[in-house]
Design an enzyme around this catalytic site. Structure first.
Site, PDB file in Angstrom:
ATOM      1  N   SER A  55       0.864  -1.183   0.000  1.00 11.92           N
ATOM      2  CA  SER A  55       0.000   0.000   0.000  1.00 11.92           C
ATOM      3  C   SER A  55       0.893   1.223   0.000  1.00 11.92           C
ATOM      4  O   SER A  55       1.976   1.208   0.590  1.00 11.92           O
ATOM      5  CB  SER A  55      -0.901   0.049   1.240  1.00 11.92           C
ATOM      6  OG  SER A  55      -1.899  -0.939   1.166  1.00 11.92           O
ATOM      7  N   GLU A  62      -0.992  18.734  -6.444  1.00 16.84           N
ATOM      8  CA  GLU A  62      -2.341  18.745  -6.996  1.00 16.84           C
ATOM      9  C   GLU A  62      -3.296  17.805  -6.263  1.00 16.84           C
ATOM     10  O   GLU A  62      -4.473  17.781  -6.558  1.00 16.84           O
ATOM     11  CB  GLU A  62      -2.285  18.373  -8.491  1.00 16.84           C
ATOM     12  CG  GLU A  62      -1.414  19.291  -9.322  1.00 16.84           C
ATOM     13  CD  GLU A  62       0.096  19.012  -9.224  1.00 16.84           C
ATOM     14  OE1 GLU A  62       0.862  19.855  -9.728  1.00 16.84           O
ATOM     15  OE2 GLU A  62       0.502  17.988  -8.644  1.00 16.84           O
ATOM     16  N   SER A  63      -2.851  16.975  -5.342  1.00 14.01           N
ATOM     17  CA  SER A  63      -3.615  16.102  -4.461  1.00 14.01           C
ATOM     18  C   SER A  63      -2.856  14.818  -4.169  1.00 14.01           C
ATOM     19  O   SER A  63      -1.872  14.846  -3.464  1.00 14.01           O
ATOM     20  CB  SER A  63      -5.033  15.821  -4.944  1.00 14.01           C
ATOM     21  OG  SER A  63      -5.771  15.270  -3.857  1.00 14.01           O
ATOM     22  N   HIS A  68      -3.339   0.033  -3.429  1.00  9.40           N
ATOM     23  CA  HIS A  68      -3.391  -1.116  -2.525  1.00  9.40           C
ATOM     24  C   HIS A  68      -3.354  -2.340  -3.435  1.00  9.40           C
ATOM     25  O   HIS A  68      -4.164  -2.428  -4.365  1.00  9.40           O
ATOM     26  CB  HIS A  68      -4.664  -1.113  -1.678  1.00  9.40           C
ATOM     27  CG  HIS A  68      -4.825   0.154  -0.894  1.00  9.40           C
ATOM     28  ND1 HIS A  68      -4.109   0.424   0.253  1.00  9.40           N
ATOM     29  CD2 HIS A  68      -5.594   1.233  -1.107  1.00  9.40           C
ATOM     30  CE1 HIS A  68      -4.447   1.625   0.713  1.00  9.40           C
ATOM     31  NE2 HIS A  68      -5.340   2.139  -0.104  1.00  9.40           N
ATOM     32  N   CYS A  83      -6.361  18.155  -8.444  1.00  5.75           N
ATOM     33  CA  CYS A  83      -7.123  19.397  -8.348  1.00  5.75           C
ATOM     34  C   CYS A  83      -6.660  20.342  -9.454  1.00  5.75           C
ATOM     35  O   CYS A  83      -5.516  20.270  -9.903  1.00  5.75           O
ATOM     36  CB  CYS A  83      -6.909  20.053  -6.991  1.00  5.75           C
ATOM     37  SG  CYS A  83      -7.519  19.046  -5.628  1.00  5.75           S
TER      38      CYS A  83
END
Length: 126
Positions: A55, A62-63, A68, A83
């Site tokens: 994970s 930008e985010s 996983h 974003c």
């Protein structure tokens, strides 16, 4: 209609199980995926589970991108959230799918922070 961001929720199947179980390789592929889309990387954190699975998150200006993996199933759950309108999250998602040697992918794009009118903020001194 305006949205603050685009969020790809990807189900990636038929992946190479050795790749999915290699923390260092998954981290490299995720970082390269972000860079291939033009994103600016801020932080990276990945964890290898015992007996298998990885994970991780790549935090971008930008985010973020997350993954996983279930090597025993050849499956990876991936989120690519960007974003603004400078980065196309599909570029990162497609790059990642190719590098995982996936046989197929199902993905949905969700618009995040939808506003009917542009958001404006008024600041006043009270």
């Amino acid at each position: 209609m305006n949205a603050l961001g685009r969020h790809i929720l990807a189900e990636i199947y038929g992946c190479d199980s050795e790749i999915l179980n290699d923390r260092e390789l998954i981290e490299k592929v995720m970082v390269d995926s972000a860079l291939s889309s033009g994103a600016e990387i801020r932080e990276v954190a990945f964890h290898k589970f015992s007996p298998m699975g990885v994970s991780g998150v790549v935090v971008i200006s930008e985010s973020h991108l997350t993954i996983h993996t279930w090597p025993e199933l050849g499956y990876a759950a991936v989120d690519v959230f960007t974003c603004g309108d400078k980065i196309n999250p599909w570029d990162a998602c497609n790059y990642l799918t190719e590098k995982l040697k996936a046989s197929h992918i199902t993905a949905t794009e969700v618009k995040r922070g939808i506003f009917e009118q542009p958001v404006s903020v008024k600041v006043s001194n009270l």
